[in-house]
Design a protein around this motif. Structure first.
Motif: not given
Length: 303
Positions: A2-6
């Motif tokens: 999965s992608t980590v959105y900051v």
């Protein structure tokens, strides 16, 4: 994975070596001063990327050299910067960080362009968030932006991680859409006080706060390691013994590694604590914030 959105802050840090942290009204002669990329959002994004996650950043910088440097630093770690906006008329955020010989520090943050981050930026930056992704937030931007980003993440099935730093002045609806709350011992005491809970016993307070909010709560406690509470159970991850050079960015390293670990193995809180504790221990053995964050291979060697 999965992608980590900051969603968060980008600052240019001015780190100054001092013989002692200045007291009120005291002038201290600095020994060295360097400018390095930082900001809680930027540091956490780099930590997640170096831990092996795909990372996308939502933030703002000014139309100046510091902004260019920060964007280049994120790109160098493979972070998607399409949603790092240049805010006209605003300088890039800055932080002044004196560091003493023990590695302890104090920090003054000037938000600059970070204060220009708005709800429209959240909508654009989180448009692709989906189930299984991670949304990471901190409190160096407008609380309304933080709450909106958390709500968007929750509605789309992402896991929302909030690092309550700097410590909030009020709770209001701040934690309504949060799945994992990360704090240090000082922030824990502040949040506990806002909710009418005793905050001196770190493990007991971590558990009480998790039960009160109905979420996972992680508290980092320096040489004691980290405590985590979820579902009425308490976990303790002991700290690694190291000689600290600079504690700047250690908490951000911890958060980024937690995010990456949960993106890789959702729900495995014990593994996330182990990786994050090892990573932050390595970070404090190196000077600086963003540049001190270790790569996954370094952390695996410690584990």
């Amino acid at each position: 994975m999965s992608t980590v959105y900051v969603v968060g802050s980008l600052n240019m840090d001015q780190r100054i070596q001092v013989p002692v942290l200045p007291r009120a009204g005291e002038t201290v002669l600095g020994l060295d001063a360097v400018f390095t990329p930082g900001g809680k959002g930027g540091n956490q994004a780099v930590a997640a990327a170096r831990a092996g996650a795909g990372v996308s950043f939502v933030g703002a910088v000014g139309p100046d050299g510091h902004g260019d440097t920060l964007r280049a630093a994120l790109l160098a770690d493979g972070i998607d910067c399409r949603n790092v906006r240049t805010a006209p008329g605003k300088p890039t955020g800055t932080a002044i960080i004196p560091v003493d010989p023990r590695g302890e520090n104090s920090i003054i943050v000037c938000p600059g362009a970070n204060s220009a981050l708005n709800l429209a930026d959240v909508g654009t930056g989180l448009a692709a968030v989906g189930a299984g992704d991670i949304v990471v937030l901190q409190l160096e931007v407008d609380p309304a932006v933080v709450c909106r980003a958390a709500k968007v993440g929750r509605e789309r099935g992402a896991t929302v991680i909030l690092n309550a730093a700097p410590a909030p002045a009020s709770v209001d609806s701040l934690f309504d859409d949060v799945d994992v709350l990360v704090l240090n011992e000082h922030e824990l005491k502040t949040v506990a006080g806002l909710l009418g809970l005793p905050g001196d016993d770190h493990p007991a307070c971590t558990l009480a706060l998790a039960c009160r909010l109905g979420i996972t709560v992680i508290c980092t406690v320096g040489p004691e390691g980290a405590y985590a509470a979820a579902g009425g159970e308490l976990l303790h991850q002991p700290a690694h013994k190291v000689d600290a050079v600079d504690t700047t960015g250690a908490g951000d390293t911890f958060v980024g590694y937690v995010a990456s670990s949960l993106a890789r193995t959702p729900g495995d809180l014990a593994s996330a604590l182990a990786a994050a504790t090892a990573a932050s221990a390595l970070a404090v053995t190196r000077p600086g914030a963003m540049e001190s964050i270790p790569w996954q291979t370094d952390v695996l060697s410690v584990l």
